[in-house]
Motif scaffolding. Structure first.
Motif, PDB file in Angstrom:
ATOM      1  N   ALA A 101       0.837  -1.203   0.000  1.00 41.16           N
ATOM      2  CA  ALA A 101       0.000   0.000   0.000  1.00 41.16           C
ATOM      3  C   ALA A 101       0.874   1.255   0.000  1.00 41.16           C
ATOM      4  O   ALA A 101       0.540   2.235  -0.672  1.00 41.16           O
ATOM      5  CB  ALA A 101      -0.932  -0.016   1.207  1.00 41.16           C
ATOM      6  N   ALA A 102       1.973   1.233   0.715  1.00 40.64           N
ATOM      7  CA  ALA A 102       2.879   2.377   0.729  1.00 40.64           C
ATOM      8  C   ALA A 102       3.505   2.574  -0.650  1.00 40.64           C
ATOM      9  O   ALA A 102       3.661   3.709  -1.117  1.00 40.64           O
ATOM     10  CB  ALA A 102       3.974   2.176   1.782  1.00 40.64           C
ATOM     11  N   ARG A 103       3.855   1.472  -1.299  1.00 40.08           N
ATOM     12  CA  ARG A 103       4.403   1.548  -2.649  1.00 40.08           C
ATOM     13  C   ARG A 103       3.383   2.141  -3.605  1.00 40.08           C
ATOM     14  O   ARG A 103       3.707   2.984  -4.431  1.00 40.08           O
ATOM     15  CB  ARG A 103       4.799   0.145  -3.124  1.00 40.08           C
ATOM     16  CG  ARG A 103       6.167   0.093  -3.725  1.00 40.08           C
ATOM     17  CD  ARG A 103       6.624  -1.302  -3.979  1.00 40.08           C
ATOM     18  NE  ARG A 103       6.339  -1.654  -5.353  1.00 40.08           N
ATOM     19  CZ  ARG A 103       6.221  -2.882  -5.794  1.00 40.08           C
ATOM     20  NH1 ARG A 103       6.340  -3.899  -4.976  1.00 40.08           N
ATOM     21  NH2 ARG A 103       5.973  -3.125  -7.051  1.00 40.08           N
ATOM     22  N   LEU A 104       2.115   1.724  -3.470  1.00 41.44           N
ATOM     23  CA  LEU A 104       1.045   2.243  -4.319  1.00 41.44           C
ATOM     24  C   LEU A 104       0.811   3.722  -4.027  1.00 41.44           C
ATOM     25  O   LEU A 104       0.604   4.519  -4.945  1.00 41.44           O
ATOM     26  CB  LEU A 104      -0.246   1.442  -4.101  1.00 41.44           C
ATOM     27  CG  LEU A 104      -1.452   1.875  -4.924  1.00 41.44           C
ATOM     28  CD1 LEU A 104      -1.177   1.703  -6.409  1.00 41.44           C
ATOM     29  CD2 LEU A 104      -2.678   1.084  -4.526  1.00 41.44           C
ATOM     30  N   ASP A 157      -3.005  -9.811  -3.261  1.00 44.08           N
ATOM     31  CA  ASP A 157      -3.098 -10.033  -4.707  1.00 44.08           C
ATOM     32  C   ASP A 157      -3.603  -8.791  -5.434  1.00 44.08           C
ATOM     33  O   ASP A 157      -3.100  -8.439  -6.502  1.00 44.08           O
ATOM     34  CB  ASP A 157      -4.022 -11.216  -5.021  1.00 44.08           C
ATOM     35  CG  ASP A 157      -3.386 -12.559  -4.716  1.00 44.08           C
ATOM     36  OD1 ASP A 157      -2.153 -12.613  -4.545  1.00 44.08           O
ATOM     37  OD2 ASP A 157      -4.126 -13.559  -4.661  1.00 44.08           O
ATOM     38  N   ILE A 158      -4.600  -8.121  -4.863  1.00 42.72           N
ATOM     39  CA  ILE A 158      -5.123  -6.898  -5.480  1.00 42.72           C
ATOM     40  C   ILE A 158      -4.008  -5.863  -5.594  1.00 42.72           C
ATOM     41  O   ILE A 158      -3.787  -5.282  -6.658  1.00 42.72           O
ATOM     42  CB  ILE A 158      -6.311  -6.333  -4.673  1.00 42.72           C
ATOM     43  CG1 ILE A 158      -7.539  -7.228  -4.841  1.00 42.72           C
ATOM     44  CG2 ILE A 158      -6.635  -4.902  -5.096  1.00 42.72           C
ATOM     45  CD1 ILE A 158      -8.699  -6.870  -3.922  1.00 42.72           C
ATOM     46  N   LEU A 159      -3.304  -5.639  -4.495  1.00 43.39           N
ATOM     47  CA  LEU A 159      -2.227  -4.648  -4.508  1.00 43.39           C
ATOM     48  C   LEU A 159      -1.118  -5.026  -5.494  1.00 43.39           C
ATOM     49  O   LEU A 159      -0.619  -4.173  -6.237  1.00 43.39           O
ATOM     50  CB  LEU A 159      -1.655  -4.477  -3.098  1.00 43.39           C
ATOM     51  CG  LEU A 159      -2.572  -3.752  -2.111  1.00 43.39           C
ATOM     52  CD1 LEU A 159      -2.062  -3.909  -0.688  1.00 43.39           C
ATOM     53  CD2 LEU A 159      -2.696  -2.290  -2.482  1.00 43.39           C
ATOM     54  N   GLU A 160      -0.746  -6.308  -5.516  1.00 41.09           N
ATOM     55  CA  GLU A 160       0.309  -6.751  -6.440  1.00 41.09           C
ATOM     56  C   GLU A 160      -0.108  -6.541  -7.894  1.00 41.09           C
ATOM     57  O   GLU A 160       0.681  -6.081  -8.716  1.00 41.09           O
ATOM     58  CB  GLU A 160       0.644  -8.221  -6.200  1.00 41.09           C
ATOM     59  CG  GLU A 160       1.481  -8.452  -4.977  1.00 41.09           C
ATOM     60  CD  GLU A 160       1.768  -9.929  -4.720  1.00 41.09           C
ATOM     61  OE1 GLU A 160       1.138 -10.802  -5.363  1.00 41.09           O
ATOM     62  OE2 GLU A 160       2.617 -10.208  -3.863  1.00 41.09           O
ATOM     63  N   ASN A 164       1.747  -4.135 -10.452  1.00 44.58           N
ATOM     64  CA  ASN A 164       2.315  -4.695 -11.684  1.00 44.58           C
ATOM     65  C   ASN A 164       1.774  -3.971 -12.913  1.00 44.58           C
ATOM     66  O   ASN A 164       2.517  -3.703 -13.856  1.00 44.58           O
ATOM     67  CB  ASN A 164       2.039  -6.194 -11.777  1.00 44.58           C
ATOM     68  CG  ASN A 164       2.868  -6.993 -10.802  1.00 44.58           C
ATOM     69  OD1 ASN A 164       3.896  -6.529 -10.318  1.00 44.58           O
ATOM     70  ND2 ASN A 164       2.417  -8.198 -10.489  1.00 44.58           N
ATOM     71  N   ASN A 165       0.469  -3.672 -12.909  1.00 45.71           N
ATOM     72  CA  ASN A 165      -0.115  -2.952 -14.042  1.00 45.71           C
ATOM     73  C   ASN A 165       0.477  -1.549 -14.163  1.00 45.71           C
ATOM     74  O   ASN A 165       0.778  -1.091 -15.265  1.00 45.71           O
ATOM     75  CB  ASN A 165      -1.638  -2.859 -13.900  1.00 45.71           C
ATOM     76  CG  ASN A 165      -2.320  -4.173 -14.207  1.00 45.71           C
ATOM     77  OD1 ASN A 165      -1.749  -5.032 -14.859  1.00 45.71           O
ATOM     78  ND2 ASN A 165      -3.541  -4.335 -13.743  1.00 45.71           N
ATOM     79  N   LYS A 172       6.205   0.936 -20.441  1.00 45.38           N
ATOM     80  CA  LYS A 172       5.805   1.163 -21.831  1.00 45.38           C
ATOM     81  C   LYS A 172       5.899   2.646 -22.165  1.00 45.38           C
ATOM     82  O   LYS A 172       6.334   3.025 -23.251  1.00 45.38           O
ATOM     83  CB  LYS A 172       4.384   0.658 -22.059  1.00 45.38           C
ATOM     84  CG  LYS A 172       4.275  -0.842 -22.072  1.00 45.38           C
ATOM     85  CD  LYS A 172       2.832  -1.281 -22.237  1.00 45.38           C
ATOM     86  CE  LYS A 172       2.699  -2.785 -22.099  1.00 45.38           C
ATOM     87  NZ  LYS A 172       1.313  -3.229 -22.143  1.00 45.38           N
ATOM     88  N   THR A 173       5.498   3.500 -21.221  1.00 43.58           N
ATOM     89  CA  THR A 173       5.550   4.944 -21.441  1.00 43.58           C
ATOM     90  C   THR A 173       6.999   5.406 -21.585  1.00 43.58           C
ATOM     91  O   THR A 173       7.326   6.190 -22.479  1.00 43.58           O
ATOM     92  CB  THR A 173       4.877   5.691 -20.270  1.00 43.58           C
ATOM     93  OG1 THR A 173       3.542   5.216 -20.128  1.00 43.58           O
ATOM     94  CG2 THR A 173       4.873   7.185 -20.502  1.00 43.58           C
TER      95      THR A 173
END
Length: 184
Positions: A101-104, A157-160, A164-165, A172-173
């Motif tokens: 969550a901190a990474r996000l 899993d949601i956070l990962e 990842n997305n 890609k950017t």
């Protein structure tokens, strides 16, 4: 002969059911498992939330049936060793969730609100599971603890997947920006 064996088993049933593996054992097994998912399988946040809701409904129905069968006589989880193991499990998974969550939170992501709402909903379901564990009849603790672990794993899993997305989109950017600057 068969009647004597059945009587012996019926008379000593509690002694057969006395050994329960430690939560530490399951946590170690979980750490050692390979958490790679198949590349073609995609789960959306709504599907994960639906799975969590289904688990919560099944547990609620199971608890209601269990209370009816036991005339509502549930036993409090009094085993201090079990409570200690549950606390250790919670600390481990909360640490994992907080790191992700901190990474996000450090990333500039437009969908943070939706992700946080989903995580809050799962946290609410987890709190319901904790209350259900406190009121569960003897022998039902393992199923509830497994549901609690599953809840934590779904949140991770949601956070990962979101991280990842975001990272793949950022790569890609960066690549497309590099391609544009080299062609100029």
């Amino acid at each position: 002969m068969k009647d004597n064996l059945e009587k012996f088993i019926a008379d000593n049933r509690q002694e057969f059911d006395s050994d329960i593996p430690s939560l530490k054992v399951w946590a170690q097994i979980d750490k050692q498992l390979d958490h790679r998912k198949p590349k073609n399988k995609r789960l959306t946040l709504w599907k994960l939330a639906g799975i969590a809701a289904a688990v919560a409904v099944l547990l609620t129905v199971g608890a209601a049936i269990g209370f009816q069968m036991n005339d509502g006589a549930g036993a409090m989880v009094a085993d201090s060793e079990l409570a200690t193991e549950i606390d250790e499990m919670e600390r481990y998974y909360k640490e994992q969730i907080n790191q992700k969550a901190a990474r996000l939170a450090s990333l500039n992501y437009e969908g943070k609100g939706a992700v946080n709402a989903d995580l809050e909903q799962l946290a609410t379901l987890f709190d319901e599971l904790k209350m259900e564990l406190a009121n569960s009849p003897k022998g039902a603790e393992e199923q509830i603890i497994n549901a609690m672990i599953n809840n934590y794993q779904i949140r991770i899993d949601i956070l990962e997947k979101v991280l990842n997305n975001i990272e793949s989109t950022n790569q890609k950017t960066i690549k497309s920006n590099n391609d544009e600057t080299t062609s100029i």
